[in-house]
Design an enzyme around this catalytic site. Sequence first.
Site, PDB file in Angstrom:
ATOM      1  N   ASP A   1       0.862  -1.185   0.000  1.00  0.00           N
ATOM      2  CA  ASP A   1       0.000   0.000   0.000  1.00  0.00           C
ATOM      3  C   ASP A   1       0.902   1.241   0.000  1.00  0.00           C
ATOM      4  O   ASP A   1       0.878   2.055   0.898  1.00  0.00           O
ATOM      5  CB  ASP A   1      -0.991  -0.003   1.166  1.00  0.00           C
ATOM      6  CG  ASP A   1      -0.307  -0.008   2.529  1.00  0.00           C
ATOM      7  OD1 ASP A   1       0.848  -0.493   2.627  1.00  0.00           O
ATOM      8  OD2 ASP A   1      -0.921   0.473   3.505  1.00  0.00           O
TER       9      ASP A   1
ATOM     10  N   ASP B   1       6.712   1.111   2.337  1.00  0.00           N
ATOM     11  CA  ASP B   1       6.553   0.162   1.234  1.00  0.00           C
ATOM     12  C   ASP B   1       7.558   0.450   0.127  1.00  0.00           C
ATOM     13  O   ASP B   1       8.113  -0.470  -0.484  1.00  0.00           O
ATOM     14  CB  ASP B   1       5.149   0.250   0.627  1.00  0.00           C
ATOM     15  CG  ASP B   1       4.043   0.148   1.644  1.00  0.00           C
ATOM     16  OD1 ASP B   1       3.366  -0.885   1.694  1.00  0.00           O
ATOM     17  OD2 ASP B   1       3.852   1.128   2.391  1.00  0.00           O
TER      18      ASP B   1
ATOM     19  N   VAL C   1       2.600  -6.326   2.958  1.00  0.00           N
ATOM     20  CA  VAL C   1       3.058  -5.328   3.922  1.00  0.00           C
ATOM     21  C   VAL C   1       2.047  -4.187   4.061  1.00  0.00           C
ATOM     22  O   VAL C   1       2.393  -3.099   4.531  1.00  0.00           O
ATOM     23  CB  VAL C   1       4.455  -4.788   3.539  1.00  0.00           C
ATOM     24  CG1 VAL C   1       5.498  -5.885   3.655  1.00  0.00           C
ATOM     25  CG2 VAL C   1       4.468  -4.185   2.139  1.00  0.00           C
TER      26      VAL C   1
ATOM     27  N   HIS D   1       8.959   0.216   8.658  1.00  0.00           N
ATOM     28  CA  HIS D   1       8.390  -1.081   9.002  1.00  0.00           C
ATOM     29  C   HIS D   1       8.557  -2.149   7.919  1.00  0.00           C
ATOM     30  O   HIS D   1       9.080  -3.239   8.163  1.00  0.00           O
ATOM     31  CB  HIS D   1       6.891  -0.927   9.315  1.00  0.00           C
ATOM     32  CG  HIS D   1       6.561   0.177  10.255  1.00  0.00           C
ATOM     33  ND1 HIS D   1       6.926   0.153  11.589  1.00  0.00           N
ATOM     34  CD2 HIS D   1       5.888   1.342  10.065  1.00  0.00           C
ATOM     35  CE1 HIS D   1       6.488   1.254  12.180  1.00  0.00           C
ATOM     36  NE2 HIS D   1       5.863   1.986  11.283  1.00  0.00           N
ATOM     37  N   ASP D   2       8.094  -1.834   6.717  1.00  0.00           N
ATOM     38  CA  ASP D   2       7.931  -2.871   5.690  1.00  0.00           C
ATOM     39  C   ASP D   2       9.244  -3.464   5.211  1.00  0.00           C
ATOM     40  O   ASP D   2       9.304  -4.642   4.846  1.00  0.00           O
ATOM     41  CB  ASP D   2       7.152  -2.308   4.506  1.00  0.00           C
ATOM     42  CG  ASP D   2       5.745  -1.876   4.882  1.00  0.00           C
ATOM     43  OD1 ASP D   2       5.282  -2.258   5.982  1.00  0.00           O
ATOM     44  OD2 ASP D   2       5.112  -1.153   4.101  1.00  0.00           O
TER      45      ASP D   2
END
Length: 323
Positions: A10, A15, A129, A246-247
């Site tokens: 997303d 990402d 993710v 994060h991803d």
Amino acid sequence: MGRRIILDVDTGTDDAVAIMFAALHPDLDLIGITTVNGNVPLENTTDNTLRVLDWIGRPDIPVFAGLSRPVARRGFPGGRHFERDTDQDPHGSELPIPAPHSKVRDTGAVEYLVETLRSTTERLTLVPVGPLSNIATALAIDPSLTEAVDELVVMGGGHGVTNVTASAEFNVWADPEAAAIVLSAGFDRLTLVTLDATHQALITLADCDALEKLGTPAGIASARIIRRRIDAYASAMTIEHAAPVHDVLCTAYLVRPEVVTTRHLPVAVDTASSLTIGRTVIDTRLDTPQEPNAHIAFSADARMLSELLASAFARDARTGQPN
């Protein structure tokens, strides 16, 4: 060829970094990317994904647009904690790189997932993710698709750390019914990379400076993108001039599993309570009667992640060699 993977994204700043890592690392073979509504609306997640691939010289990787809303709801369970395109927004509607020339494929994301997993002669790795809407819908069409997946690596959830609410992490909260379907689908191996882990693998401004000095498209873009995240997280972090991305911890895990530390535990998703909707309920009891269904990452090695990013982003897709 490296490990064959499909990313479900997303896109979104974190990402974008994960896409660049997966598209450039020599141990990974990124065969396709599916997009989903999440950090930004679907049209932006798709456009941003194409921007990233064009920018780093990988327009050959096909992109398929997926669901524009959750599987069972009209929208998210509630409002977000920041307004779009403000200083507190770590993403922005459009990534700060040029608009793409390449185009999204005509086939939809769910159709692509079903057809690819049904026809593959070797098991693939799925790496969602973002919200799990596409994956859950593909499983609703054909639950046996789990047999074609050697590992599902999900960025989502949290035990001691949450973000969008006091109980929930965004990706799971954004489509809790989809997350519940996926976590209970019976994948042979499911690895859940939680906020507990990603908030230990912080990328610093010094790391950004080093990435920019690489002089490659990925190094330049990742530095620009992560600096935005550091600015957005400034008031929320206990460590100054750093932020989680994060991803990319999921894609780094694919090539260096020791970058995270996991425990094999039961996990379920709350889909009903107004107070804790989207919470990943992780059973850490030593005497739990529940069967474990996920390898859950609770911690991560920040220095190892930084080194992995620098190594991958030193590569130039146009030459296939380190810069």
